[in-house]
Motif scaffolding. Sequence first.
Motif, PDB file in Angstrom:
ATOM      1  N   GLN A 154      -7.081  30.618 104.743  1.00 59.10           N
ATOM      2  CA  GLN A 154      -7.218  29.928 103.469  1.00 59.10           C
ATOM      3  C   GLN A 154      -6.452  28.606 103.502  1.00 59.10           C
ATOM      4  O   GLN A 154      -5.454  28.471 104.175  1.00 59.10           O
ATOM      5  CB  GLN A 154      -6.693  30.809 102.332  1.00 59.10           C
ATOM      6  N   LYS A 237     -10.502  42.653  94.674  1.00 59.52           N
ATOM      7  CA  LYS A 237      -9.988  42.403  96.028  1.00 59.52           C
ATOM      8  C   LYS A 237     -11.082  42.784  97.015  1.00 59.52           C
ATOM      9  O   LYS A 237     -11.049  43.830  97.657  1.00 59.52           O
ATOM     10  CB  LYS A 237      -8.712  43.222  96.282  1.00 59.52           C
ATOM     11  N   ASN A 244      -6.999  35.794  98.934  1.00 59.45           N
ATOM     12  CA  ASN A 244      -6.826  35.867  97.483  1.00 59.45           C
ATOM     13  C   ASN A 244      -7.798  36.857  96.867  1.00 59.45           C
ATOM     14  O   ASN A 244      -8.949  36.979  97.311  1.00 59.45           O
ATOM     15  CB  ASN A 244      -7.037  34.492  96.851  1.00 59.45           C
ATOM     16  N   ARG A 291      -5.026  43.838  93.769  1.00 64.19           N
ATOM     17  CA  ARG A 291      -4.924  42.385  93.590  1.00 64.19           C
ATOM     18  C   ARG A 291      -3.529  41.956  93.156  1.00 64.19           C
ATOM     19  O   ARG A 291      -2.975  40.978  93.672  1.00 64.19           O
ATOM     20  CB  ARG A 291      -5.967  41.938  92.562  1.00 64.19           C
ATOM     21  N   HIS A 296      -0.351  36.043  96.827  1.00 65.18           N
ATOM     22  CA  HIS A 296      -1.627  35.369  96.560  1.00 65.18           C
ATOM     23  C   HIS A 296      -1.756  34.944  95.096  1.00 65.18           C
ATOM     24  O   HIS A 296      -2.767  35.213  94.435  1.00 65.18           O
ATOM     25  CB  HIS A 296      -2.801  36.259  96.973  1.00 65.18           C
ATOM     26  N   GLU A 297      -0.717  34.284  94.581  1.00 65.97           N
ATOM     27  CA  GLU A 297      -0.721  33.730  93.225  1.00 65.97           C
ATOM     28  C   GLU A 297      -0.851  34.802  92.149  1.00 65.97           C
ATOM     29  O   GLU A 297      -1.516  34.598  91.127  1.00 65.97           O
ATOM     30  CB  GLU A 297      -1.837  32.687  93.065  1.00 65.97           C
ATOM     31  N   THR A 298      -0.226  35.953  92.361  1.00 64.92           N
ATOM     32  CA  THR A 298      -0.216  37.010  91.356  1.00 64.92           C
ATOM     33  C   THR A 298       1.206  37.516  91.146  1.00 64.92           C
ATOM     34  O   THR A 298       2.066  37.373  92.020  1.00 64.92           O
ATOM     35  CB  THR A 298      -1.088  38.218  91.760  1.00 64.92           C
TER      36      THR A 298
END
Length: 356
Positions: A154, A237, A244, A291, A296-298
């Motif tokens: 990514q 997911k 992500n 998720r 991963h931005e969580t």
Amino acid sequence: MSLLNDLINLKLSDTTEKIIAEYIWIGGSGMDMRSKARTLMGPVSDPTKLPKWNYDGSSTDQAPGNDSEVILYPQAIFRDPFRGGNNILVMCDAYTPGGDPIPTNKRYNAAKIFSHPEVAGEEPWYGIEQEYTLLQKHANWPLGWPLGGFPGPQGPYYCSVGADKSFGRDIVDAHYKACLYAGIDISGINAEVMPGQWEFQVGPTLGISSGDQVWVARYLLERIAEIAGVVVSFDPKPVKGDWNGAGAHTNYSTKSMRQEGGIQVINKAIDKLAKRHKEHIAAYGQGNERRLTGRHETADINTFSWGVANRGASVRVGRDTEKEGKGYFEDRRPASNMDPYLVTSMIADTTILWKP
């Protein structure tokens, strides 16, 4: 094929006042969408003027075979971008013949919450960021990925351009225009961090209409992907590993939050959300634990957090909101497969009606 296309594109209004209404509802899984069409004698713009209809609930896991009739109540009308003209799409919810909402009907309770005087008076606005993944039809593998293999890490794919980075743009753009044609308050699209993953945004939209519009936007996406021979996944997911997940970040404000001094109302609302974190997580989509890992931005699923401009928090307050002292905030916890009726009404219930 030319004749077939000519027939598909026939303008009914040239020869008849009759129109086609596609009735849409949510199936037994809570995520599968179903629809069927009927002929009406002329154009209709008010859902209360539409006839109720029924379907075989035993074929959608929503009723037993010996008493399988489920009744559709028309709730919202949209223009039909596939048939054009005066033809319409009709978002419905489902009831027993006795008039009780069936268990998968989340709209019924949501409508009760949004019609509550305290909630209606606050005019809750929502902007939902619907992420999804396009999959190769026969491989169940993201579009643009080598079969049995992986693309590069990514980084280059978010908001990307180029044949080696952006996969499925024709589907995405077709969906964007179809939503605008239908009358959905779609406010934008973008390629997401994982290749083959995209996002569309619906809003700002008031109250129950937010759920109606997100569901119909999902329906349009499924229909367009069907034409293209591509599968849409709302799994939070879809690929294990360092990729992500997919969410449905829900931006929210009330009239009090949008007025001077609204930041104080926002802070109180966030405090309430923190106190009911477990209840919200339980309603925010299946498989969300895969998720919400803290990566991963969580945020981690077990811990509530919030911050200004923090994409790794449960709730994010924007810089503009902080600067102006009023505005909206973003609940980043909902999964891509959440029910927008449930999520939007629960946020309103917690922040406006609930008294800790």
